[in-house]
Write a protein that holds these residues in place. Structure first.
Motif, PDB file in Angstrom:
ATOM      1  N   LYS A 134     -13.657  -2.359  -4.236  1.00 27.10           N
ATOM      2  CA  LYS A 134     -14.486  -1.222  -3.576  1.00 27.10           C
ATOM      3  C   LYS A 134     -15.938  -2.040  -3.298  1.00 27.10           C
ATOM      4  O   LYS A 134     -16.825  -1.636  -2.900  1.00 27.10           O
ATOM      5  CB  LYS A 134     -15.009  -0.973  -5.073  1.00 27.10           C
ATOM      6  CG  LYS A 134     -13.735   0.753  -5.186  1.00 27.10           C
ATOM      7  CD  LYS A 134     -14.212   1.420  -6.860  1.00 27.10           C
ATOM      8  CE  LYS A 134     -12.742   1.889  -7.342  1.00 27.10           C
ATOM      9  NZ  LYS A 134     -12.986   1.713  -8.640  1.00 27.10           N
ATOM     10  N   ALA A 135     -15.648  -3.739  -3.685  1.00 25.36           N
ATOM     11  CA  ALA A 135     -17.267  -4.328  -3.265  1.00 25.36           C
ATOM     12  C   ALA A 135     -17.174  -4.380  -2.327  1.00 25.36           C
ATOM     13  O   ALA A 135     -17.631  -5.717  -1.777  1.00 25.36           O
ATOM     14  CB  ALA A 135     -16.899  -5.404  -4.061  1.00 25.36           C
ATOM     15  N   GLY A 136     -16.109  -4.308  -1.056  1.00 23.73           N
ATOM     16  CA  GLY A 136     -15.826  -5.081   0.000  1.00 23.73           C
ATOM     17  C   GLY A 136     -14.844  -6.006   0.746  1.00 23.73           C
ATOM     18  O   GLY A 136     -14.840  -6.032   2.008  1.00 23.73           O
ATOM     19  N   PHE A 137     -14.249  -6.482  -0.303  1.00 24.61           N
ATOM     20  CA  PHE A 137     -13.531  -7.702   0.162  1.00 24.61           C
ATOM     21  C   PHE A 137     -12.057  -6.639   0.659  1.00 24.61           C
ATOM     22  O   PHE A 137     -11.993  -5.913  -0.239  1.00 24.61           O
ATOM     23  CB  PHE A 137     -13.403  -8.487  -0.990  1.00 24.61           C
ATOM     24  CG  PHE A 137     -14.844  -9.080  -1.400  1.00 24.61           C
ATOM     25  CD1 PHE A 137     -14.795 -10.514  -0.688  1.00 24.61           C
ATOM     26  CD2 PHE A 137     -14.844  -8.814  -2.539  1.00 24.61           C
ATOM     27  CE1 PHE A 137     -16.425 -10.921  -1.238  1.00 24.61           C
ATOM     28  CE2 PHE A 137     -16.506  -9.210  -2.764  1.00 24.61           C
ATOM     29  CZ  PHE A 137     -16.532 -10.527  -2.316  1.00 24.61           C
ATOM     30  N   PRO A 138     -11.039  -7.821   0.792  1.00 21.38           N
ATOM     31  CA  PRO A 138      -9.701  -7.496   1.579  1.00 21.38           C
ATOM     32  C   PRO A 138      -8.633  -7.291   0.635  1.00 21.38           C
ATOM     33  O   PRO A 138      -7.785  -6.632   0.376  1.00 21.38           O
ATOM     34  CB  PRO A 138      -9.488  -7.865   2.415  1.00 21.38           C
ATOM     35  CG  PRO A 138     -10.305  -9.025   2.241  1.00 21.38           C
ATOM     36  CD  PRO A 138     -11.428  -8.802   1.794  1.00 21.38           C
ATOM     37  N   GLY A 139      -9.333  -8.049  -0.504  1.00 23.37           N
ATOM     38  CA  GLY A 139      -8.468  -7.728  -1.485  1.00 23.37           C
ATOM     39  C   GLY A 139      -8.713  -9.104  -2.629  1.00 23.37           C
ATOM     40  O   GLY A 139      -9.672  -9.865  -2.293  1.00 23.37           O
ATOM     41  N   LEU A 140      -7.693  -9.364  -3.722  1.00 20.95           N
ATOM     42  CA  LEU A 140      -8.127 -10.322  -4.319  1.00 20.95           C
ATOM     43  C   LEU A 140      -6.794 -11.194  -5.057  1.00 20.95           C
ATOM     44  O   LEU A 140      -5.826 -11.007  -4.576  1.00 20.95           O
ATOM     45  CB  LEU A 140      -8.020 -10.100  -6.052  1.00 20.95           C
ATOM     46  CG  LEU A 140      -8.559 -10.705  -7.273  1.00 20.95           C
ATOM     47  CD1 LEU A 140      -9.712 -11.902  -6.724  1.00 20.95           C
ATOM     48  CD2 LEU A 140      -9.029  -9.905  -7.845  1.00 20.95           C
ATOM     49  N   HIS A 141      -7.522 -12.083  -4.061  1.00 19.02           N
ATOM     50  CA  HIS A 141      -6.135 -13.419  -4.383  1.00 19.02           C
ATOM     51  C   HIS A 141      -6.046 -14.057  -6.139  1.00 19.02           C
ATOM     52  O   HIS A 141      -6.832 -15.151  -6.595  1.00 19.02           O
ATOM     53  CB  HIS A 141      -6.392 -14.395  -3.830  1.00 19.02           C
ATOM     54  CG  HIS A 141      -5.401 -16.203  -3.854  1.00 19.02           C
ATOM     55  ND1 HIS A 141      -3.949 -16.031  -2.361  1.00 19.02           N
ATOM     56  CD2 HIS A 141      -4.975 -16.943  -4.863  1.00 19.02           C
ATOM     57  CE1 HIS A 141      -3.389 -16.954  -2.609  1.00 19.02           C
ATOM     58  NE2 HIS A 141      -3.737 -17.582  -4.219  1.00 19.02           N
ATOM     59  N   ILE A 142      -5.156 -13.843  -6.826  1.00 18.13           N
ATOM     60  CA  ILE A 142      -5.105 -14.434  -7.945  1.00 18.13           C
ATOM     61  C   ILE A 142      -3.406 -14.957  -8.186  1.00 18.13           C
ATOM     62  O   ILE A 142      -2.755 -14.935  -8.260  1.00 18.13           O
ATOM     63  CB  ILE A 142      -4.616 -13.330  -9.327  1.00 18.13           C
ATOM     64  CG1 ILE A 142      -5.261 -11.669  -8.842  1.00 18.13           C
ATOM     65  CG2 ILE A 142      -4.362 -13.772 -10.343  1.00 18.13           C
ATOM     66  CD1 ILE A 142      -5.025 -10.586  -9.288  1.00 18.13           C
ATOM     67  N   GLN A 143      -4.608 -16.186  -9.020  1.00 13.37           N
ATOM     68  CA  GLN A 143      -3.628 -17.657  -9.314  1.00 13.37           C
ATOM     69  C   GLN A 143      -3.115 -17.623 -10.266  1.00 13.37           C
ATOM     70  O   GLN A 143      -4.208 -17.981 -11.183  1.00 13.37           O
ATOM     71  CB  GLN A 143      -4.523 -18.596  -8.398  1.00 13.37           C
ATOM     72  CG  GLN A 143      -3.366 -19.532  -8.527  1.00 13.37           C
ATOM     73  CD  GLN A 143      -4.558 -21.329  -7.903  1.00 13.37           C
ATOM     74  OE1 GLN A 143      -5.909 -21.421  -9.030  1.00 13.37           O
ATOM     75  NE2 GLN A 143      -4.716 -21.384  -6.526  1.00 13.37           N
ATOM     76  N   TRP A 144      -2.221 -17.952 -10.791  1.00 12.33           N
ATOM     77  CA  TRP A 144      -1.660 -18.544 -11.974  1.00 12.33           C
ATOM     78  C   TRP A 144      -1.576 -20.129 -11.753  1.00 12.33           C
ATOM     79  O   TRP A 144      -1.278 -21.134 -11.281  1.00 12.33           O
ATOM     80  CB  TRP A 144       0.178 -18.289 -12.399  1.00 12.33           C
ATOM     81  CG  TRP A 144       1.101 -18.171 -13.070  1.00 12.33           C
ATOM     82  CD1 TRP A 144       1.125 -19.924 -13.611  1.00 12.33           C
ATOM     83  CD2 TRP A 144       1.620 -17.902 -14.075  1.00 12.33           C
ATOM     84  NE1 TRP A 144       1.770 -20.229 -14.369  1.00 12.33           N
ATOM     85  CE2 TRP A 144       2.282 -18.177 -14.388  1.00 12.33           C
ATOM     86  CE3 TRP A 144       2.071 -16.304 -13.620  1.00 12.33           C
ATOM     87  CZ2 TRP A 144       3.307 -18.106 -15.992  1.00 12.33           C
ATOM     88  CZ3 TRP A 144       2.946 -16.141 -14.450  1.00 12.33           C
ATOM     89  CH2 TRP A 144       3.301 -16.608 -15.637  1.00 12.33           C
ATOM     90  N   ASN A 145      -2.707 -20.251 -13.228  1.00  9.15           N
ATOM     91  CA  ASN A 145      -2.396 -21.786 -13.390  1.00  9.15           C
ATOM     92  C   ASN A 145      -1.551 -21.579 -13.822  1.00  9.15           C
ATOM     93  O   ASN A 145      -1.466 -22.082 -15.706  1.00  9.15           O
ATOM     94  CB  ASN A 145      -3.878 -21.980 -13.828  1.00  9.15           C
ATOM     95  CG  ASN A 145      -4.533 -23.673 -13.413  1.00  9.15           C
ATOM     96  OD1 ASN A 145      -3.779 -24.408 -14.279  1.00  9.15           O
ATOM     97  ND2 ASN A 145      -5.408 -23.663 -12.596  1.00  9.15           N
ATOM     98  N   GLN A 146      -0.883 -23.072 -14.373  1.00 11.47           N
ATOM     99  CA  GLN A 146       0.186 -23.064 -14.998  1.00 11.47           C
ATOM    100  C   GLN A 146      -0.436 -24.387 -15.862  1.00 11.47           C
ATOM    101  O   GLN A 146       0.844 -24.767 -16.271  1.00 11.47           O
ATOM    102  CB  GLN A 146       1.180 -23.912 -13.945  1.00 11.47           C
ATOM    103  CG  GLN A 146       2.590 -24.342 -14.276  1.00 11.47           C
ATOM    104  CD  GLN A 146       3.380 -23.735 -15.464  1.00 11.47           C
ATOM    105  OE1 GLN A 146       2.335 -21.721 -15.171  1.00 11.47           O
ATOM    106  NE2 GLN A 146       4.472 -23.507 -15.882  1.00 11.47           N
ATOM    107  N   GLY A 147      -1.463 -24.998 -15.737  1.00 12.52           N
ATOM    108  CA  GLY A 147      -1.227 -26.006 -17.035  1.00 12.52           C
ATOM    109  C   GLY A 147      -0.776 -27.254 -16.480  1.00 12.52           C
ATOM    110  O   GLY A 147      -1.446 -28.424 -15.406  1.00 12.52           O
ATOM    111  N   GLY A 148      -0.027 -27.709 -17.220  1.00 11.36           N
ATOM    112  CA  GLY A 148       0.632 -28.892 -17.174  1.00 11.36           C
ATOM    113  C   GLY A 148       1.831 -28.268 -16.648  1.00 11.36           C
ATOM    114  O   GLY A 148       2.732 -27.902 -16.056  1.00 11.36           O
TER     115      GLY A 148
END
Length: 396
Positions: free
Chosen positions: A231-245
């Motif tokens: 809705k904000a005008g971007f093609p999408g969102l890249h959501i990254q899983w951060n595994q920590g260690g």
């Protein structure tokens, strides 16, 4: 004769411009992203609950003490105890980072007590730095609980009860989504993959807990975030899983991990620490490569390599000793060698963005930082430059 000179100058300028463009393209072939732990400034909530002296976690870092002969504590920054929300400080950070091949900062970002925490480092430091257009950035939502004595045992002693619970409700989640989109994603230098802003999440368990422990409900929350971004005008969102260690997973754990990544719709997996911690840095590095290879084998989304500089969080924990930290073979040279392996991994995955993360830019309290200090000077930064700018490890 004069015409020939003019033509020569024109062609020379064109050649120089093309050379500069080529060099710039080569520099930006890799996205070398260093994590920033934004704890070293006077945050109102931190002053009230943790560090009352007004210098943030420097208060604890300066109290680091040796646990064995030759132990380098307290850590001594070359440039002194600077505030990470001072734009002049961050301007120097940006210059030295870019000069040595680091072109992305990943800011740890927090939400406690229904509001932002330690946000000034990004808002007042980085975003007000006059040269920040040279550097891209993105956010890692560090949504983990905090025990009272975790960030200042000098104040709380053995009190291990929860100071901040990172779980959020839908009301706060929607506020976070709106804030992140409008305050950060809209910045011209926010890091994107295929035009999509990258948003990293540290604790997937805590995220699920926020939505009743359900994978389905958590997916709905992430999909809501995606819809708002579009809705904000971007093609999408890249959501990254951060595994920590992490460590090598059993077959059962690996299948559960893949199921979570797939069913919640994560776009990639990264790590905050490279995983496989050992007292010997060379063993630590070898372990991390095996962990990365396992994740790459089981997942259908990109796995981005991480290289840690070391590990020594003894300033936070009075009972820790030599067996709890990385103290053998952790040199700038061994770091550079491991970084070259991460670069090779990126080269072997041409279908994904060449993103390599480094722990960290300024994790002084955990003994993992690129910033120059009194022991190694600029050597860790030079290691990054050797690998990504000077390409010393590619010559033979």
């Amino acid at each position: 004769m004069g015409l020939l000179i003019v033509i020569g100058i024109i062609w020379g300028n064109i050649f120089d411009a093309q050379s500069q463009l080529t060099n710039e393209e080569i520099k930006n072939e890799y996205y070398v992203a260093a994590y920033i732990w934004p704890s070293c400034h006077d945050d109102p909530l931190a002053r009230k609950k943790l560090w009352s002296e007004g210098m943030g976690e420097w208060e604890v870092i300066k109290k680091g003490n040796p646990r064995y002969e030759g132990h380098y504590q307290p850590r001594q920054p070359l440039w002194g105890y600077e505030m990470d929300n001072d734009p002049e400080v961050v301007e120097r950070w940006i210059d030295v980072a870019v000069d040595h091949g680091v072109n992305v900062f990943v800011y740890d970002w927090y939400w406690y007590e229904e509001g932002p925490y330690l946000e000034s480092a990004l808002n007042d430091g980085f975003l007000k730095a006059r040269n920040n257009s040279k550097m891209q950035f993105y956010i890692m939502w560090a949504n983990h609980d905090v025990k009272h004595n975790y960030w200042n045992y000098h104040r709380y002693g053995d009190n291990e009860s929860i100071l901040w619970d990172a779980k959020v409700d839908w009301k706060n989640y929607k506020i976070i989504v709106d804030r992140v989109i409008n305050q950060y994603f809209r910045q011209p230098n926010y890091f994107k993959i295929n035009g999509e802003p990258v948003f990293s999440i540290f604790s997937i368990d805590k995220l699920k807990e926020s939505f009743g422990g359900s994978i389905e409900e958590t997916r709905k929350a992430l999909d809501y975030f995606r819809d708002e971004v579009k809705k904000a005008g971007f093609p999408g969102l890249h959501i990254q899983w951060n595994q920590g260690g992490g460590s090598l997973m059993s077959e059962e754990r690996a299948l559960a991990f893949k199921k979570n990544v797939d069913e919640m719709g994560f776009n990639s997996v990264a790590m905050y620490n490279m995983g496989g911690m050992d007292e010997d840095y060379l063993v630590y590095g070898a372990n991390s490569i095996k962990i990365r290879e396992q994740m790459n084998e089981i997942l259908d989304v990109p796995v981005f390599p991480c290289v840690s500089i070391g590990w020594d969080d003894t300033p936070r924990f009075p009972k820790k000793g030599i067996k709890d930290i990385v103290h053998s073979h952790n040199t700038p040279g061994s770091f550079a060698a491991l970084l070259s392996k991460a670069k090779d991994y990126a080269d072997q995955h041409p279908g994904q963005t060449k993103l390599i993360t480094i722990n960290a830019w300024n994790e002084w309290v955990e003994g993992s930082y690129l910033l120059p200090d009194m022991l190694h000077g600029f050597d860790y930064l030079k290691a990054v430059k050797d690998v990504f700018i000077d390409k010393k490890y590619d010559r033979y």
